[in-house]
Design a protein around this motif. Structure first.
Motif, mmCIF file in Angstrom:
data_model
loop_
_atom_site.group_PDB
_atom_site.id
_atom_site.type_symbol
_atom_site.label_atom_id
_atom_site.label_comp_id
_atom_site.label_asym_id
_atom_site.label_seq_id
_atom_site.Cartn_x
_atom_site.Cartn_y
_atom_site.Cartn_z
ATOM 1 N N ALA A 1 1.706 -0.300 -5.510
ATOM 2 C CA ALA A 1 2.688 0.529 -6.199
ATOM 3 C C ALA A 1 3.531 1.321 -5.202
ATOM 4 C CB ALA A 1 1.988 1.468 -7.175
ATOM 5 N N ASP A 2 2.881 1.921 -4.201
ATOM 6 C CA ASP A 2 3.615 2.679 -3.190
ATOM 7 C C ASP A 2 4.509 1.762 -2.349
ATOM 8 O OD1 ASP A 2 2.444 5.037 -4.016
ATOM 9 O OD2 ASP A 2 0.796 4.889 -2.581
ATOM 10 N N MET A 3 4.041 0.574 -2.087
ATOM 11 C CA MET A 3 4.833 -0.386 -1.316
ATOM 12 C C MET A 3 6.092 -0.776 -2.078
ATOM 13 S SD MET A 3 3.842 -4.298 -0.285
ATOM 14 C CE MET A 3 2.241 -3.829 0.334
ATOM 15 N N ASP A 4 5.953 -1.090 -3.351
ATOM 16 C CA ASP A 4 7.113 -1.492 -4.149
ATOM 17 C C ASP A 4 8.126 -0.355 -4.283
ATOM 18 O OD1 ASP A 4 6.011 -3.982 -4.464
ATOM 19 O OD2 ASP A 4 5.156 -3.580 -6.440
ATOM 20 N N ASP B 1 8.725 1.821 -1.998
ATOM 21 C CA ASP B 1 9.326 2.063 -0.685
ATOM 22 C C ASP B 1 9.997 0.777 -0.209
ATOM 23 O OD1 ASP B 1 10.016 3.022 1.783
ATOM 24 O OD2 ASP B 1 8.015 2.807 2.641
ATOM 25 N N ASN B 2 11.191 0.511 -0.728
ATOM 26 C CA ASN B 2 11.870 -0.742 -0.419
ATOM 27 C C ASN B 2 13.318 -0.484 -0.007
ATOM 28 O OD1 ASN B 2 11.591 -3.615 -0.258
ATOM 29 N ND2 ASN B 2 12.929 -3.783 -2.056
ATOM 30 N N ALA B 3 13.554 0.694 0.601
ATOM 31 C CA ALA B 3 14.933 1.107 0.886
ATOM 32 C C ALA B 3 15.465 0.514 2.182
ATOM 33 C CB ALA B 3 15.018 2.628 0.937
ATOM 34 N N THR B 4 14.622 0.387 3.197
ATOM 35 C CA THR B 4 15.095 -0.068 4.510
ATOM 36 C C THR B 4 14.828 -1.548 4.701
ATOM 37 O OG1 THR B 4 12.980 0.475 5.548
ATOM 38 C CG2 THR B 4 14.660 2.199 5.500
#
Length: 566
Positions: free
Chosen positions: A116-119, A121-124
């Motif tokens: 969930a945290d990985m999905d 954090d997908n900005a860079t």
């Protein structure tokens, strides 16, 4: 007085003073005397005084003989046994042991906890960022110059049998060119030995452009496709009658000059089989130049392989339009034979163990079951020797800043339990492609049952990727990293992860996504710094194609071919 004086004379008449009393003995006597007097004065303490005297006598004896150092451990153990006997075992706390960090495969649990945290954090996107260690092209250029010498009469013919897979055979070819050039011999087009693991009957011309190979080397080494008839007549047209050298691995070039050359001149034809890593990395510049020339200039894939590879590269760039045509190539070694050979334990339970035991016995009969062989999967994983799973590759790349819209080309054979193991990687990178997804069945049909030709297609697509990721080592990345350096002026954007560190990170029960991401970004930065390093001593010319000594050399420093005196 005379009697007293005489009693203190020695046998030679000299006065011999008595030695001073031992402090310990004096203490014992004084204490005993004092105790006796005290006991007499009290009148009723005879029993206690006797016990004290006995204890002092024992202690004095121990001190006198220094035996206390022998009895002290025994006394300590006896006291501990008496003490433990007075404690109920029910009150002793249980000791719960946890396997050493990094020894267990717990990546699926980590992925489930951090997904969930990985999905979120997908900005860079790492492909759009400037790598920390920028490289200015033109500093390190290939140093392959054409020979200025003509070729004298050759000393004979060399026939080699290249063994192994695609890139081990490539090693054989380059070394054979170097040896033939050094000994002024005519090289027969290398024969490819059929291997029980790769099971590929391909010939040299099926994989490489034979005409280009001969033409590019014509000023340095004579290359022919077969031994002349007049030579084979001497051996009854039977290659098994030709003298075969069994050369040790990593032999120096001097061995070929001192041992192989005389036999070559005598016989006019010699055979070297098997021939792969039979020449040391540490060689004179002239020999290194021949290796470089063979690997980076003379060896060109055959027309069918080149045509399909170019098509797949174009299709990858089309699918990477959001990243200006840039894509990441990943070499994944998670085929059944690689997983079995590693002896690592993943999460397949008894079924996995049975399957891999069968695979090990089929491919390496008796190697892993011989008496005395001890296999410790936990230690193998902690030492970074286990192949990364598709899930672990995905975790690593997402942590290194590659977003889920990154186009990835996966270079691999048949993945072990592909349906199960590939699912999480495809969740993290839905734009992932392979040669099977990029090409139609008709396009792949001529290559389908030939492992070396399929590997050559993967090799070509990986060479032109923006970033190359190696996960297990071996000959494939060994050559590919060097080829990319050669093409891109010394720089190679390559990610070679620290798998010891990864084993610990992926086994961390409480690590958060931000912490994992920070450490993986540092790992990526370290890989980038290594990408621009110069060649170090005794490193392969195939990985570092332009060592300093070659860059400083000029044409006049190339040694002339050896010419036999006739």
């Amino acid at each position: 007085m005379q009697h007293h004086a005489y009693s203190r004379l020695g046998s030679f008449g000299a006065a011999t003073p008595s030695p001073p009393s031992s402090p310990r003995r004096a203490w014992g006597r004084k204490a005993s005397a004092k105790g006796a007097g005290a006991g007499a004065g009290r009148g009723g303490g005879g029993g206690g005084g006797s016990m004290r005297r006995a204890a002092r006598a024992v202690l004095a004896a121990l001190l006198r003989r220094q035996a206390v150092f022998l009895f002290a451990p025994l006394l300590y153990v006896a006291a501990m046994l008496l003490y433990m006997g007075s404690i109920s075992l029910d009150s002793v706390p249980r000791i719960i042991s946890r396997p050493a960090p990094g020894s267990m495969y717990r990546s699926p649990q980590l992925y489930a906890r951090l997904r969930a945290d990985m999905d979120a954090d997908n900005a860079t996107d790492a492909l759009a960022t400037v790598w920390r260690h920028a490289y200015k092209g033109g500093v390190w250029q290939p140093c392959i110059s054409n020979s200025t010498y003509g070729l004298p009469e050759p000393n004979g013919y060399i026939y080699v049998e290249a063994n192994g897979g695609l890139n081990q055979q490539r090693t054989s070819i380059c070394n054979a060119v170097a040896v033939a050039g050094f000994l002024n011999a005519t090289l027969i087009i290398p024969n490819f030995h059929y291997h029980s693991i790769w099971r590929d009957p391909s010939k040299f011309s099926d994989i490489y452009d034979e005409d280009h190979f001969v033409q590019r080397l014509k000023n340095d080494v004579r290359v022919v496709d077969k031994v002349p008839e007049f030579i084979m007549e001497r051996f009854s047209h039977n290659m098994s009658n030709v003298f075969n050298f069994k050369i040790k691995a990593w032999s120096p070039i001097e061995y070929y000059k001192d041992v192989v050359l005389p036999k070559l001149i005598e016989e006019r034809l010699i055979r070297i089989s098997p021939f792969a890593n039979r020449l040391s990395f540490d060689a004179p510049p002239a020999v290194q130049r021949m290796r470089c020339l063979a690997n980076f200039e003379a060896l060109k894939f055959s027309k069918p392989i080149t045509t399909l590879s170019d098509t797949l590269i174009s299709r990858m760039r089309e699918k990477s339009t959001e990243n200006n045509g840039k894509y990441v190539a990943v070499h994944l070694r998670f085929e059944e034979d690689m997983v079995a050979f590693s002896c690592c334990v993943f999460d397949g339970g008894d079924e996995e163990k049975t399957q891999l035991d069968v695979a090990r016995e089929r491919g390496w009969r008796g190697k892993f079951t011989r008496p005395g062989r001890v296999i410790r999967p936990g230690a193998i994983r902690m030492n970074g020797k286990c192949p990364l799973t598709p899930l672990e590759v995905g975790l690593m790349l997402r942590g290194m800043g590659f977003s889920n819209n990154t186009s990835i080309y996966l270079a691999s054979g048949k993945i072990y339990k592909a349906e199960k193991n590939m699912a999480p990687l495809l969740e993290m990178f839905p734009l992932l492609q392979t040669k099977e997804t990029l090409a139609s069945e008709e396009e792949l049909a001529p290559f389908k049952n030939f492992s070396s030709r399929m590997a050559a297609i993967d090799y070509s697509v990986c060479v032109h990727s923006e970033v190359f990721v190696t996960t297990q080592g071996g000959n494939f990345p060994h050559f590919l990293v060097g080829h990319r350096r050669y093409l891109y002026g010394g720089h190679s954007k390559t990610i070679k992860p620290d798998k010891r560190r990864l084993a610990i990170l992926f086994d961390s029960p409480r690590i958060g996504w931000k912490s994992l991401r920070r450490q993986l970004l540092n790992m990526r930065s370290h890989s980038d710094a290594k990408g621009i390093q110069m060649k170090r001593a005794n490193e392969s010319i195939y990985t570092f194609p332009c060592p300093d000594c070659m860059c400083r050399s000029n044409k006049s420093e190339h040694s002339k071919p050896i010419q036999a005196s006739r």
